[in-house]
Structure formats: C-alpha cells, structure tokens
Scaffold this motif. Structure first.
Motif, PDB file in Angstrom:
ATOM      1  N   LEU A   2       1.015  -1.062  -0.045  1.00 30.93           N
ATOM      2  CA  LEU A   2       0.009  -0.454   0.112  1.00 30.93           C
ATOM      3  C   LEU A   2       0.820   1.309  -0.193  1.00 30.93           C
ATOM      4  CD1 LEU A   2      -2.703  -0.681   2.631  1.00 30.93           C
ATOM      5  CD2 LEU A   2      -2.616  -1.370   0.294  1.00 30.93           C
ATOM      6  N   THR A  14      -2.377   3.459  -3.071  1.00 34.06           N
ATOM      7  CA  THR A  14      -2.276   2.547  -3.850  1.00 34.06           C
ATOM      8  C   THR A  14      -1.919   1.361  -3.869  1.00 34.06           C
ATOM      9  OG1 THR A  14      -1.433   5.153  -5.283  1.00 34.06           O
ATOM     10  CG2 THR A  14      -0.988   3.254  -6.311  1.00 34.06           C
ATOM     11  N   PHE A  15      -3.214   0.695  -4.624  1.00 37.44           N
ATOM     12  CA  PHE A  15      -2.724  -0.278  -4.355  1.00 37.44           C
ATOM     13  C   PHE A  15      -1.528  -1.502  -5.309  1.00 37.44           C
ATOM     14  CE2 PHE A  15      -7.185   1.077  -2.360  1.00 37.44           C
ATOM     15  CZ  PHE A  15      -6.793  -0.196  -0.757  1.00 37.44           C
ATOM     16  N   VAL A  28      -9.433  -4.299  -7.186  1.00 35.84           N
ATOM     17  CA  VAL A  28      -9.320  -4.148  -5.773  1.00 35.84           C
ATOM     18  C   VAL A  28     -11.096  -4.027  -5.362  1.00 35.84           C
ATOM     19  CG1 VAL A  28      -9.219  -2.265  -3.861  1.00 35.84           C
ATOM     20  CG2 VAL A  28      -7.418  -2.847  -5.231  1.00 35.84           C
ATOM     21  N   THR A  53      -4.988   3.394  -7.631  1.00 40.36           N
ATOM     22  CA  THR A  53      -5.303   4.433  -6.943  1.00 40.36           C
ATOM     23  C   THR A  53      -6.566   4.713  -6.065  1.00 40.36           C
ATOM     24  OG1 THR A  53      -3.158   5.503  -6.956  1.00 40.36           O
ATOM     25  CG2 THR A  53      -4.418   6.515  -6.013  1.00 40.36           C
ATOM     26  N   TYR A  66      -8.524  -7.856  -2.802  1.00 38.42           N
ATOM     27  CA  TYR A  66      -8.319  -8.654  -4.311  1.00 38.42           C
ATOM     28  C   TYR A  66      -8.720  -9.314  -4.780  1.00 38.42           C
ATOM     29  CZ  TYR A  66      -4.048  -5.384  -2.468  1.00 38.42           C
ATOM     30  OH  TYR A  66      -2.940  -4.943  -2.391  1.00 38.42           O
ATOM     31  N   GLU A  76      -3.622  -8.946   1.829  1.00 38.16           N
ATOM     32  CA  GLU A  76      -2.507  -7.639   1.449  1.00 38.16           C
ATOM     33  C   GLU A  76      -1.787  -7.874   2.428  1.00 38.16           C
ATOM     34  OE1 GLU A  76       0.556  -5.252   0.829  1.00 38.16           O
ATOM     35  OE2 GLU A  76      -1.857  -5.280  -0.279  1.00 38.16           O
ATOM     36  N   ALA A  79      -1.414  -5.081   5.152  1.00 40.37           N
ATOM     37  CA  ALA A  79      -2.800  -3.986   5.564  1.00 40.37           C
ATOM     38  C   ALA A  79      -2.094  -3.765   7.006  1.00 40.37           C
ATOM     39  CB  ALA A  79      -3.308  -4.854   4.948  1.00 40.37           C
TER      40      ALA A  79
END
Length: 91
Positions: A2, A14-15, A28, A53, A66, A76, A79
C-alpha cells in the motif's frame, strides 16, 4: 503493498501487486466500492507491477481484498490489520 499520500481531507491509497502475481486480471474490492468486482481494476505499470489508486476520506477504516481471475481472493500482507476475513486499512 500500500502506498499512501495524505492530503488535508482525503488520503490517496495506491494498491500495488508484484509483477505477474497472480496471473490474469485483478481488481481491488472493498467497502469503499460496495464490494463490486471490477470497480477498481489494477493496471500494469512500467516496472511490471500492477496498481490502482483510490481516494478515501481521512480517519476511516476500510475492509478490502484483491479479486483475481477465476474468483481467487487475495489478502494484503502489508495491510494495517486483518479482521479474520478481510485486509484492513486506516486512512
């Protein structure tokens, strides 16, 4: 991963996923997009990673995951936490 950019009233998240992991399309999904698959599809960046993003209000907590091709769910690792089902982030 992230990436965060905090502004006065919002945070841009932003992933980011590594290159070619997993194969196929990934989006996402989370409470910020009503868990709609495909609402925030990840696109490939010049270095091969994929990213999207999302702009969110500050000082909130959001659940997300995801969703990859074939209905495969991914968490994630970076996270802010996990609630037993979803990855969590704090803006």
């Amino acid at each position: 991963m992230l990436e965060r950019t905090r502004r006065r009233n919002h945070t841009q998240i932003t992933f980011v996923l590594p290159a070619r992991h997993p194969d196929g399309e990934v989006s996402v999904v989370g409470d910020f997009n009503e868990w709609r698959p495909g609402a925030h599809p990840m696109t490939e960046r010049p270095d091969g990673t994929r990213a999207v993003t999302v702009t969110l209000p500050v000082n909130q907590r959001h659940g997300f995951r995801y969703l990859a091709s074939g209905g495969h769910w991914l968490d994630e690792d970076g996270a802010d936490g996990h609630d037993g089902l979803n990855s969590l982030l704090h803006t």
